[in-house]
Motif scaffolding. Structure first.
Motif, PDB file in Angstrom:
ATOM      1  N   SER A 202      -0.560   2.597  -7.566  1.00  0.00           N
ATOM      2  CA  SER A 202       0.705   2.146  -8.146  1.00  0.00           C
ATOM      3  C   SER A 202       1.841   3.167  -8.014  1.00  0.00           C
ATOM      4  O   SER A 202       2.952   2.911  -8.458  1.00  0.00           O
ATOM      5  CB  SER A 202       0.500   1.751  -9.606  1.00  0.00           C
ATOM      6  N   ALA A 203       1.560   4.307  -7.363  1.00  0.00           N
ATOM      7  CA  ALA A 203       2.614   5.321  -7.218  1.00  0.00           C
ATOM      8  C   ALA A 203       3.786   4.771  -6.406  1.00  0.00           C
ATOM      9  O   ALA A 203       3.575   4.034  -5.446  1.00  0.00           O
ATOM     10  CB  ALA A 203       2.042   6.558  -6.531  1.00  0.00           C
ATOM     11  N   PHE A 207       3.087   1.759  -0.060  1.00  0.00           N
ATOM     12  CA  PHE A 207       3.144   0.312   0.168  1.00  0.00           C
ATOM     13  C   PHE A 207       1.788  -0.279   0.536  1.00  0.00           C
ATOM     14  O   PHE A 207       1.681  -1.453   0.845  1.00  0.00           O
ATOM     15  CB  PHE A 207       4.224  -0.027   1.207  1.00  0.00           C
ATOM     16  N   ASP A 208       0.747   0.540   0.520  1.00  0.00           N
ATOM     17  CA  ASP A 208      -0.603   0.014   0.689  1.00  0.00           C
ATOM     18  C   ASP A 208      -1.073  -0.546  -0.652  1.00  0.00           C
ATOM     19  O   ASP A 208      -0.567  -0.159  -1.709  1.00  0.00           O
ATOM     20  CB  ASP A 208      -1.563   1.133   1.117  1.00  0.00           C
ATOM     21  N   VAL A 209      -2.022  -1.457  -0.585  1.00  0.00           N
ATOM     22  CA  VAL A 209      -2.649  -1.960  -1.802  1.00  0.00           C
ATOM     23  C   VAL A 209      -4.160  -1.799  -1.667  1.00  0.00           C
ATOM     24  O   VAL A 209      -4.674  -1.481  -0.593  1.00  0.00           O
ATOM     25  CB  VAL A 209      -2.306  -3.457  -2.053  1.00  0.00           C
ATOM     26  N   SER A 210      -4.872  -2.018  -2.783  1.00  0.00           N
ATOM     27  CA  SER A 210      -6.328  -1.910  -2.771  1.00  0.00           C
ATOM     28  C   SER A 210      -6.866  -2.845  -3.849  1.00  0.00           C
ATOM     29  O   SER A 210      -6.323  -2.892  -4.957  1.00  0.00           O
ATOM     30  CB  SER A 210      -6.725  -0.458  -3.079  1.00  0.00           C
ATOM     31  N   PHE A 211      -7.893  -3.603  -3.504  1.00  0.00           N
ATOM     32  CA  PHE A 211      -8.434  -4.544  -4.486  1.00  0.00           C
ATOM     33  C   PHE A 211      -9.914  -4.334  -4.790  1.00  0.00           C
ATOM     34  O   PHE A 211     -10.480  -5.055  -5.591  1.00  0.00           O
ATOM     35  CB  PHE A 211      -8.193  -5.992  -4.016  1.00  0.00           C
ATOM     36  N   SER A 212     -10.551  -3.344  -4.134  1.00  0.00           N
ATOM     37  CA  SER A 212     -11.988  -3.226  -4.364  1.00  0.00           C
ATOM     38  C   SER A 212     -12.279  -2.680  -5.772  1.00  0.00           C
ATOM     39  O   SER A 212     -13.262  -3.057  -6.398  1.00  0.00           O
ATOM     40  CB  SER A 212     -12.651  -2.387  -3.278  1.00  0.00           C
ATOM     41  N   VAL A 244      -3.644  -9.050  -9.492  1.00  0.00           N
ATOM     42  CA  VAL A 244      -3.350  -9.231  -8.055  1.00  0.00           C
ATOM     43  C   VAL A 244      -1.866  -9.536  -7.859  1.00  0.00           C
ATOM     44  O   VAL A 244      -1.187  -8.901  -7.040  1.00  0.00           O
ATOM     45  CB  VAL A 244      -4.211 -10.373  -7.456  1.00  0.00           C
ATOM     46  N   ALA A 245      -1.353 -10.493  -8.632  1.00  0.00           N
ATOM     47  CA  ALA A 245       0.048 -10.912  -8.462  1.00  0.00           C
ATOM     48  C   ALA A 245       0.997  -9.762  -8.809  1.00  0.00           C
ATOM     49  O   ALA A 245       2.012  -9.555  -8.126  1.00  0.00           O
ATOM     50  CB  ALA A 245       0.332 -12.128  -9.346  1.00  0.00           C
ATOM     51  N   ASP A 246       0.651  -9.000  -9.825  1.00  0.00           N
ATOM     52  CA  ASP A 246       1.482  -7.870 -10.252  1.00  0.00           C
ATOM     53  C   ASP A 246       1.560  -6.821  -9.130  1.00  0.00           C
ATOM     54  O   ASP A 246       2.645  -6.399  -8.721  1.00  0.00           O
ATOM     55  CB  ASP A 246       0.875  -7.276 -11.535  1.00  0.00           C
ATOM     56  N   SER A 247       0.398  -6.410  -8.596  1.00  0.00           N
ATOM     57  CA  SER A 247       0.379  -5.400  -7.525  1.00  0.00           C
ATOM     58  C   SER A 247       1.163  -5.880  -6.312  1.00  0.00           C
ATOM     59  O   SER A 247       2.001  -5.160  -5.779  1.00  0.00           O
ATOM     60  CB  SER A 247      -1.038  -5.131  -7.034  1.00  0.00           C
ATOM     61  N   LEU A 248       0.887  -7.103  -5.879  1.00  0.00           N
ATOM     62  CA  LEU A 248       1.514  -7.593  -4.639  1.00  0.00           C
ATOM     63  C   LEU A 248       3.028  -7.714  -4.768  1.00  0.00           C
ATOM     64  O   LEU A 248       3.773  -7.300  -3.879  1.00  0.00           O
ATOM     65  CB  LEU A 248       0.918  -8.953  -4.252  1.00  0.00           C
ATOM     66  N   THR A 249       3.486  -8.279  -5.869  1.00  0.00           N
ATOM     67  CA  THR A 249       4.939  -8.494  -6.008  1.00  0.00           C
ATOM     68  C   THR A 249       5.662  -7.159  -6.163  1.00  0.00           C
ATOM     69  O   THR A 249       6.749  -6.984  -5.620  1.00  0.00           O
ATOM     70  CB  THR A 249       5.269  -9.417  -7.197  1.00  0.00           C
ATOM     71  N   LYS A 250       5.036  -6.215  -6.881  1.00  0.00           N
ATOM     72  CA  LYS A 250       5.680  -4.885  -7.036  1.00  0.00           C
ATOM     73  C   LYS A 250       5.867  -4.222  -5.682  1.00  0.00           C
ATOM     74  O   LYS A 250       6.922  -3.672  -5.376  1.00  0.00           O
ATOM     75  CB  LYS A 250       4.823  -3.991  -7.926  1.00  0.00           C
TER      76      LYS A 250
END
Ligand code: KG4
Ligand code: ZN
Length: 332
Positions: A202-203, A207-212, A244-250
């Motif tokens: 979240s830093a 712009f990478d994300v991670s869901f594991s 998921v929606a929070d991470s992606l939209t941010k």
């Protein structure tokens, strides 16, 4: 120009007729999800075998619904990657065989470009430049699209794709494959703040994300308390979906702001998710950005988006590429 678009990269056998890259005359999707459901995910060999059974009837049905014949076609486009190798081969070979028999040009389409261009079939499509988020079962990638046909990857998942996370979490809580739609449905009656699941990476500026980690957090929650039912199940679905929606939209909005882009696009199967659509709309409005998301049936895999991508490539002057092989790992 009448284009036949064929899609067989995963577990949907699809064909569509699209006129001039904008008007959908028919869009036939035959899903194999009931075949793969008992295995909790797509079995590649079963997928290719079923594409073989379905592809010709699906193409016939697309022609029938459009009221057109093979001889009316001007161009044939088929997904040539990325995807499951055996599955890709079926659609691409049928497309190439038809193009040879009808003496028509053939375009091998990148599946991801198909998702990105599905928005052209909606009443409003973004002009370039814009930032695009593709969220599907196999991919979660952010692109800066400076001009038509130019895609610069600016971030991606470091592990599971967003759709994969939905499918794996669904399996953990006993919901059928593919898991996105049933989680979306159950979450409607749940409290998204019931369980505070983690948001990785979240830093700012990343712009990478991670869901594991999120998937593991759901697994640990279920191991500690058992598989929930009733309201607790709805709360878990809503809380997971919120993460998921929070991470992606941010990430999407932060990337657009960093690059100074005014327009954002979300596409791919997970873009059908109600909470992702609503939260993206809320946050885009707050930041004064224009948000574009295809209608739900054009978010999940379909032949119409492949026809549009084929048409656009043809307009850009991509030559007839009937010798093109398939490429399971084709990067945009
Ligand atoms: O784009 P797509 O049809 O196929 C790939 O290219 O992967 O995406 C399929 C993914 C699956 O993981 C499915 O669970 C997810 O999209 N999906 C959803 C929803 N509908 C489909 N995820 C969340 N909410 C939905 N409503
Ligand atoms: Zn897809």
């Amino acid at each position: 120009m009448l284009v036949l678009g064929i899609e067989t990269s995963c577990d949907e056998t699809a064909a569509a007729l699209v006129e001039n890259g904008r008007q959908v005359l028919s869009d036939v999707v035959s899903t194999q999800s009931d075949i793969h459901q008992r295995w909790g995910g797509v079995v590649p060999e079963l997928a290719s075998r079923n594409h073989l059974v379905q592809i010709l009837p699906v193409v016939d049905e697309a022609l029938r619904r459009a009221g057109r014949r093979l001889t009316d076609l001007d161009l044939i486009a088929a997904t040539s990657g990325p995807g499951l190798l055996g599955a890709l081969l079926v659609g691409a070979q049928v497309g190439k065989a038809l193009s040879a028999a009808l003496e028509l040009p053939f375009i091998g389409v990148n599946h991801l470009e198909g998702h990105l261009l599905a928005i052209r079939l909606a009443p409003q499509a973004p002009d370039t430049p814009f930032v695009a988020l593709i969220v599907s079962g196999g991919h979660t990638i952010l692109y800066d699209v400076a001009e038509p046909g130019s895609y610069r990857c600016i971030g991606m998942t470091r592990d599971d794709a967003a759709g994969e996370a939905f499918d794996k979490v669904a399996k953990i809580i006993g919901l059928p494959y593919p898991g996105g739609e049933p989680i979306d449905r159950l979450a409607k009656n749940g409290d998204p703040a019931a369980i505070r699941f983690p948001r990785a990476l979240s830093a700012p500026g990343v712009f990478d994300v991670s869901f594991s980690g999120l998937k593991t957090a759901v697994l640990q929650h279920v191991r500690a308390r058992g598989v929930p039912s009733g309201q607790a199940l709805a709360d878990l679905c809503a809380s997971f979906q919120e993460a998921v929606a929070d991470s992606l939209t941010k990430k999407l909005i932060a990337a657009a702001r960093k690059l100074g882009r005014q327009r954002i696009l979300i596409c791919g199967g997970v873009a059908a998710n109600s909470r992702l659509r609503a939260l993206a709309e809320e946050r885009a409005r707050y930041r004064d950005l224009s948000l574009f998301i295809p209608p739900r049936h054009l978010c999940t895999d379909n032949g119409a988006m492949i026809a549009v991508a084929g048409y656009e490539a043809h307009q850009r002057g991509a030559a007839s590429v009937s010798r093109l092989g398939v490429d399971a790992g084709w990067q945009l």
